[in-house]
Design an enzyme around this catalytic site. Structure first.
Site, PDB file in Angstrom:
ATOM      1  N   CYS A  65     -15.724   7.571  24.821  1.00 19.98           N
ATOM      2  CA  CYS A  65     -15.970   6.139  25.053  1.00 19.98           C
ATOM      3  C   CYS A  65     -16.822   5.539  23.921  1.00 19.98           C
ATOM      4  O   CYS A  65     -17.809   6.134  23.494  1.00 19.98           O
ATOM      5  CB  CYS A  65     -16.677   5.957  26.389  1.00 19.98           C
ATOM      6  SG  CYS A  65     -16.915   4.224  26.823  1.00 19.98           S
ATOM      7  N   CYS A 109     -10.586   6.352  44.100  1.00 22.75           N
ATOM      8  CA  CYS A 109     -11.202   5.594  43.008  1.00 22.75           C
ATOM      9  C   CYS A 109     -10.858   6.253  41.676  1.00 22.75           C
ATOM     10  O   CYS A 109     -11.049   7.462  41.527  1.00 22.75           O
ATOM     11  CB  CYS A 109     -12.721   5.595  43.136  1.00 22.75           C
ATOM     12  SG  CYS A 109     -13.298   5.073  44.742  1.00 22.75           S
ATOM     13  N   ARG A 273     -23.112   3.036  49.304  1.00 23.57           N
ATOM     14  CA  ARG A 273     -22.556   4.380  49.051  1.00 23.57           C
ATOM     15  C   ARG A 273     -23.572   5.298  48.399  1.00 23.57           C
ATOM     16  O   ARG A 273     -24.119   4.987  47.340  1.00 23.57           O
ATOM     17  CB  ARG A 273     -21.298   4.290  48.176  1.00 23.57           C
ATOM     18  CG  ARG A 273     -20.666   5.670  47.929  1.00 23.57           C
ATOM     19  CD  ARG A 273     -19.286   5.587  47.291  1.00 23.57           C
ATOM     20  NE  ARG A 273     -18.457   4.669  48.029  1.00 23.57           N
ATOM     21  CZ  ARG A 273     -17.997   3.504  47.536  1.00 23.57           C
ATOM     22  NH1 ARG A 273     -18.261   3.160  46.308  1.00 23.57           N
ATOM     23  NH2 ARG A 273     -17.264   2.722  48.280  1.00 23.57           N
TER      24      ARG A 273
HETATM   25 FE1  SF4 Z   1     -18.315   4.511  28.643  1.00 21.83          FE
HETATM   26 FE2  SF4 Z   1     -18.631   3.824  31.206  1.00 21.83          FE
HETATM   27 FE3  SF4 Z   1     -19.770   6.064  30.224  1.00 21.83          FE
HETATM   28 FE4  SF4 Z   1     -20.703   3.705  29.459  1.00 21.83          FE
HETATM   29  S1  SF4 Z   1     -20.718   4.518  31.554  1.00 21.83           S
HETATM   30  S2  SF4 Z   1     -20.253   5.436  28.112  1.00 21.83           S
HETATM   31  S3  SF4 Z   1     -18.845   2.456  29.422  1.00 21.83           S
HETATM   32  S4  SF4 Z   1     -17.613   5.669  30.422  1.00 21.83           S
END
Ligand code: SF4
Ligand code: SAM
Ligand code: DTB
Length: 339
Positions: A65, A109, A273
């Site tokens: 990411c 989810c 939750r």
């Molecule tokens: Fe990526 Fe979501 Fe992890 Fe942040 S929380 S690094 S946006 S996967």
């Protein structure tokens, strides 16, 4: 009309959207039996106190990411040992959803490690949503930031919930993420709301934030024009290689219970939750969280990249508590902002 003087008196039972941090702090600091009594009173007014919603998570696109969330195993910026993988095939996702359903989950989810989805990927996710719904499961996805047109596409596919957490207080936000601002998160939440998809939004505790930060995070959620239908509360799962590893502190279970109770009181109709962190919690701490008003858990032994109690352990816990996994009555849609 002005509000009654006693900020922790009976008026706090009403559905309100004008909470202040000072009021929330006073409620949070009540003697624990008093706090739990008030939370339980509200909980019983809106929900069956013995019913726990169960959802199962699947990471449909793991790692790599571009965001720099200091707590996350999936950011490409940190050396966490999580391997980046491509978006899963629709059929493999549906096979996992069938397994979750046979394990008793009522919601499925799907999480993707994206800053925001690309159009082609969004189409594949829409096919997953349609397939999961056809199995009779509720659907939730968490894909990062969304523009209104992307929300529209997800709504068309029949998506029930969108998860997008604010994670912490406005003051602490810049300490844990620099590649976006809290206002970017709030903008996506607005887009999701406007597109008619239910909102799942919560945060993490245990990243080195103060107790005021935790309270402030809940007040941010409780002062939205409509409260999120689901509020996931995560205890930070230690991930070596992340910057948060250096500031994290183990969370006092009683402090966590207080936070759950506060969430229940500030957002009476929201499903709260108990999310990441249950593997490290005792059965007794989880029981106190349920008494404080938590009424949903993730089941199955993996969350996205970290562990969770296995189904047998959870079944035994619920049985010992005389509680049961069950879908919760639909959220009432009579939330209106208070004048
Ligand atoms: Fe990526 Fe979501 Fe992890 Fe942040 S929380 S690094 S946006 S996967
Ligand atoms: N990329 C999307 C996003 O950030 O919105 C979706 C996936 S992201 C992993 C979903 C949420 O998982 C985060 O907002 C955060 O609350 C939670 N999370 C991530 N890492 C965690 C950790 N180590 N411990 C607890 N919660 C965590
Ligand atoms: C949420 O608030 N918690 C879930 C779900 N929303 C997507 C994610 C928890 C992730 C825990 C860390 C991991 O397994 O990587």
């Amino acid at each position: 009309m002005s509000r009654p003087v006693d900020p922790v008196g009976p008026s706090c039972h009403d559905l309100r959207h004008d909470w202040t941090e000072a009021e929330a702090r006073r409620i949070h600091d009540l003697p624990l039996p008093e706090l739990l009594f008030r939370a339980q009173e509200i909980h019983r007014r809106h929900f069956d106190p013995a019913a726990i919603e169960t959802a199962t998570l699947l990471s449909i696109k793991t790692g790599g990411c571009p965001e720099d969330c200091g707590y996350c195993s999936q950011s490409a910026k940190w050396n966490t040992g999580v391997k980046a993988s491509k978006l899963m095939q629709v059929e493999s996702v549906l096979a996992e959803a069938r397994r979750a359903k046979s394990g008793g989950a009522t919601r499925f989810c799907m999480g993707a490690a994206w800053r925001s989805p690309k159009d082609r990927d969004l189409e594949a996710v829409c096919a997953m949503i349609e397939g999961v719904k056809a199995l009779g499961l509720e659907t939730c996805v968490t894909l990062g930031m969304l523009a209104p047109s992307q929300v529209e596409r997800l709504a068309e596919a029949g998506l029930d919930y969108y998860n997008h957490n604010i994670d912490t207080s406005r003051d602490f936000y810049g300490e844990i993420v620099t590649t976006r601002r809290m206002d970017d998160r709030l903008e996506t939440l607005d887009n999701v709301r406007a597109g008619g998809i239910k909102v799942c939004c919560g945060g993490i505790v245990g990243m080195g934030e103060t107790s005021n930060d935790r309270i402030s995070m809940l007040v941010t959620l409780a002062t939205l024009e409509r409260h999120p239908e689901s509020v996931p509360l995560n205890m930070w799962q230690p991930i070596s290689g992340t910057p948060v590893m250096a500031t994290a502190e183990s969370v006092d279970p009683i402090a966590f219970v207080r936070l759950v109770a506060l969430a229940r009181i500030l957002m009476p109709q929201s499903v709260v939750r108990l999310s990441a962190g249950r593997s490290a919690m005792s059965d007794e701490a989880q029981a106190l969280c349920f008494i404080a008003g938590a009424n949903s858990i993730f089941t199955g032994n993996v969350l996205l990249t970290t562990g969770n109690p296995d189904r047998d352990k959870d079944s035994l816990l619920l049985e010992r508590l005389g509680m049961r996994a069950a879908p919760l009555a639909p959220h009432r849609s009579d939330q209106a902002p208070t004048a």
